[in-house]
Design a protein around this motif. Structure first.
Motif, PDB file in Angstrom:
ATOM      1  N   TYR A   1     -62.473  21.835  54.874  1.00 29.09           N
ATOM      2  CA  TYR A   1     -63.105  23.013  54.275  1.00 29.09           C
ATOM      3  C   TYR A   1     -64.058  22.609  53.146  1.00 29.09           C
ATOM      4  O   TYR A   1     -65.091  23.258  52.936  1.00 29.09           O
ATOM      5  CB  TYR A   1     -62.045  23.964  53.738  1.00 29.09           C
ATOM      6  CG  TYR A   1     -61.166  24.578  54.807  1.00 29.09           C
ATOM      7  CD1 TYR A   1     -61.676  24.905  56.062  1.00 29.09           C
ATOM      8  CD2 TYR A   1     -59.809  24.839  54.562  1.00 29.09           C
ATOM      9  CE1 TYR A   1     -60.868  25.467  57.037  1.00 29.09           C
ATOM     10  CE2 TYR A   1     -58.996  25.401  55.527  1.00 29.09           C
ATOM     11  CZ  TYR A   1     -59.528  25.709  56.767  1.00 29.09           C
ATOM     12  OH  TYR A   1     -58.730  26.265  57.735  1.00 29.09           O
TER      13      TYR A   1
ATOM     14  N   ALA B   1     -66.436  29.757  53.207  1.00 29.68           N
ATOM     15  CA  ALA B   1     -65.871  28.413  53.338  1.00 29.68           C
ATOM     16  C   ALA B   1     -65.116  28.023  52.073  1.00 29.68           C
ATOM     17  O   ALA B   1     -64.053  27.388  52.132  1.00 29.68           O
ATOM     18  CB  ALA B   1     -66.984  27.403  53.637  1.00 29.68           C
TER      19      ALA B   1
ATOM     20  N   ALA C   1     -64.638  23.623  59.985  1.00 32.79           N
ATOM     21  CA  ALA C   1     -63.813  24.824  59.896  1.00 32.79           C
ATOM     22  C   ALA C   1     -63.382  25.324  61.266  1.00 32.79           C
ATOM     23  O   ALA C   1     -62.265  25.842  61.427  1.00 32.79           O
ATOM     24  CB  ALA C   1     -64.579  25.925  59.158  1.00 32.79           C
TER      25      ALA C   1
END
Length: 447
Positions: A180, A97, A37
Motif C-alpha cells: 500500500y 491508497a 493494491a
C-alpha cells in the motif's frame, strides 16, 4: 522502409507529442502502483475473514459505483477541463491508497474500510477513464490514432504482466502495508506528471453534467451503426468467451495446479506480443475488419483451448486468444477516436467503460454457471463457439461497421476536418500561421 520499422510499434505519438508521452509514463507508474493494491487487497480480506465469499463481495461493491460514475464521468469530461478531472481523481485515488496503508498499520486492521476503499476506487476510476480517453482523442492527430492505440495497449499489457508479478513478490516478502505504501507513492508521482499536462477545457458552452447530456451521447451512439457494432462485438466476445473464472478448475482438470498463474498471464502475453509487432496497424484503413476478425480469432482460440487436453497446448491457444483480443481492441479504439466529435467524446467514453467492464463480469457469471451444468471444458469451448457465432451474426446485421474505412467514412472525414481546423487554430494562436481559412465539414450522412 526497413522490415523492423514495418513490424515494431510506431513511436511517432510518443516522440512528437509531449502530453501523450506524459500520459503514457503516468499510466505505467499508476499501473505498477495500482497492481500492488489489486494483489494486496483481496489477500488482506482473505486473511481477515478466511471467506471466499468475502473476497468475491468486492466485485459486488465495485459494480454500481463503476456504472454510475462511468456514465457521469462521461458527461463531466465533455463540460469540464479534462486535465483537471484526471488530476483530481488521481489525487483521490492516492488518498484512498493512503487509507489502506493506515488501516494495514493498525494493530488490528479493520475490514469495512477495505470495502469502502474498493467502492471508492471503482467510482473514481469510472469518473477518470472517460476524461482520459477523451483527452487522448484530443491531443493525438487524426493520422496517429492507430499508433497511439497500439502504444497505449502495449503499456496496458506490460502493466498487466509486470504489475501482478512484482506485486506478488512485494506482498509475499514485505507484507500488505509495504504494498500500500508503494501504491500511495505511485499515485503521488502520477499526480506530479498530471500537473504537467496542458489544460484541456471544454470547447463548447459551459454546462453542468446532466442526464440530458448522457442521453444525447447515447442517442448519438445509437444513430451510428459503426459505433454500435464495436460495442456489441466487444460485449459478445466478453460475455461468451471470457475464461478467467474457469482457470482454477481447468488447472485441476489437467492435473497442473502449477499452471494456474500461467493461464492468467497467457492472454496478456499474447496481447503484449501483438503490441510489440504492431507497426502494420498504422497502414490499416479497414478497422471494422480488425474488430470483427480479432473477436472471431479470440473466440476460436478460446474454443481450441477448451478442446486441448495438454496444458501447454491450452496455454498456446490462450496466447493466441490474447493476440486476437488485442487486434479487435486496436480496431475499436481507432474507430472511436477517429469518428466521435470532441464535444461528445467523454460521454461516448462513458458508454465504452460500461461496454468493457460489465461484459467480463457477466461473462464470469456465464462461465461459472455453464461449468456447473456441463463441466469446465465444455463451458470453455462452447463459449468460444458462441462468441464466433455471435460475432458472425453481428457482422451480418451491421455491415457498415465491417465496411468501415478510415479514408471514406463520413464521420471519420468530419472528425479529420475538425482536427485539421483545431491544429491550424492552435498554430495561428501561437503566431505560426496566418488566420486559417474556414473549413467546410463533409455533409451529414443521413444513414
Amino acid at each position: 522502409m526497413s522490415f523492423l520499422s514495418r513490424v515494431l510499434p510506431d513511436r511517432t505519438p510518443w516522440r512528437t507529442l509531449p502530453d501523450f508521452r506524459r500520459l503514457w509514463v503516468q499510466g505505467v507508474v499508476t499501473s505498477l502502483g495500482s497492481f500492488m493494491a489489486v494483489v494486496a487487497l483481496p489477500l488482506q480480506i482473505k486473511e481477515l475473514t478466511g471467506s471466499p465469499f468475502a473476497v468475491g463481495a468486492m466485485g459486488l461493491v465495485e459494480l454500481v459505483p463503476l456504472v454510475v460514475c462511468g456514465l457521469y464521468g462521461g458527461a463531466l469530461a465533455d463540460v469540464a477541463d479534462r486535465r483537471r478531472v484526471i488530476l483530481l481523481t488521481e489525487a483521490g485515488l492516492g488518498v484512498l491508497a493512503a487509507v489502506l496503508l493506515v488501516d494495514a498499520l493498525l494493530p488490528h486492521p479493520l475490514l469495512w474500510p477495505l470495502y469502502v476503499v474498493a467502492a471508492g476506487v471503482s467510482g473514481l476510476s469510472g469518473l477518470q477513464r472517460p476524461a482520459l480517453d477523451a483527452l487522448i482523442a484530443r491531443i493525438v492527430p487524426h493520422e496517429q490514432v492507430p499508433a497511439a492505440a497500439a502504444l497505449n495497449s502495449l503499456r496496458g499489457n506490460l502493466g498487466a504482466i509486470a504489475g501482478p508479478s512484482l506485486a506478488g513478490v512485494v506482498v509475499a516478502s514485505a507484507g500488505t502495508a509495504t504494498a500500500y505504501a508503494l501504491t500511495t507513492a505511485g499515485f503521488a508521482v502520477s499526480v506530479v506528471l498530471c500537473r504537467r499536462l496542458s489544460p484541456a477545457p471544454a470547447r463548447g458552452p459551459k454546462e453542468r453534467p446532466s442526464l440530458r447530456g448522457i442521453a444525447e451521447g447515447a442517442a448519438y451512439a445509437w444513430s451510428r451503426p459503426v459505433l454500435l457494432g464495436t460495442y456489441a462485438v466487444d460485449m459478445a466476445a466478453m460475455l461468451f468467451a471470457v475464461p478467467d473464472a474457469l482457470f482454477p478448475f481447468l488447472a485441476d482438470d489437467l492435473g497442473a495446479p502449477w499452471a494456474l498463474g500461467f493461464m492468467y498471464a497467457a492472454i496478456s502475453l499474447g496481447s503484449l506480443l501483438l503490441g510489440l509487432t504492431s507497426g502494420w496497424v498504422a497502414r490499416v484503413r479497414r478497422h471494422g475488419l480488425l474488430v470483427v476478425g480479432g473477436a472471431a480469432a479470440w473466440g476460436l482460440a478460446i474454443a481450441a483451448a477448451g478442446w486441448s487436453a495438454n496444458v501447454w497446448l491450452l496455454l498456446f491457444f490462450l496466447v493466441l486468444a490474447g493476440a486476437g483480443d488485442m487486434v479487435s481492441g486496436l480496431g475499436r479504439s481507432t474507430i472511436w477516436n477517429q469518428t466521435i466529435p470532441d464535444g461528445l467524446r467523454g460521454r461516448l467514453a462513458g458508454i465504452e467503460v460500461l461496454s468493457f467492464s460489465t461484459g467480463p463480469q457477466l461473462g464470469q457469471v456465464r462461465g461459472g454457471t455453464v461449468a456447473g451444468w456441463t463441466g469446465t471444458r465444455t463451458a470453455l469451448w462452447s463459449g468460444g463457439v458462441a462468441c464466433v457465432a455471435a460475432v458472425g451474426l453481428l457482422a451480418a446485421a451491421l455491415p457498415r461497421m465491417v465496411r468501415y474505412d478510415a479514408d471514406t467514412d463520413p464521420d471519420a472525414a468530419r472528425r479529420r476536418t475538425e482536427k485539421q481546423a483545431e491544429t491550424r487554430a492552435g498554430e495561428h494562436a501561437a503566431g505560426q500561421l496566418p488566420v486559417p481559412p474556414p473549413v467546410t465539414a463533409p455533409a451529414e450522412d443521413p444513414a
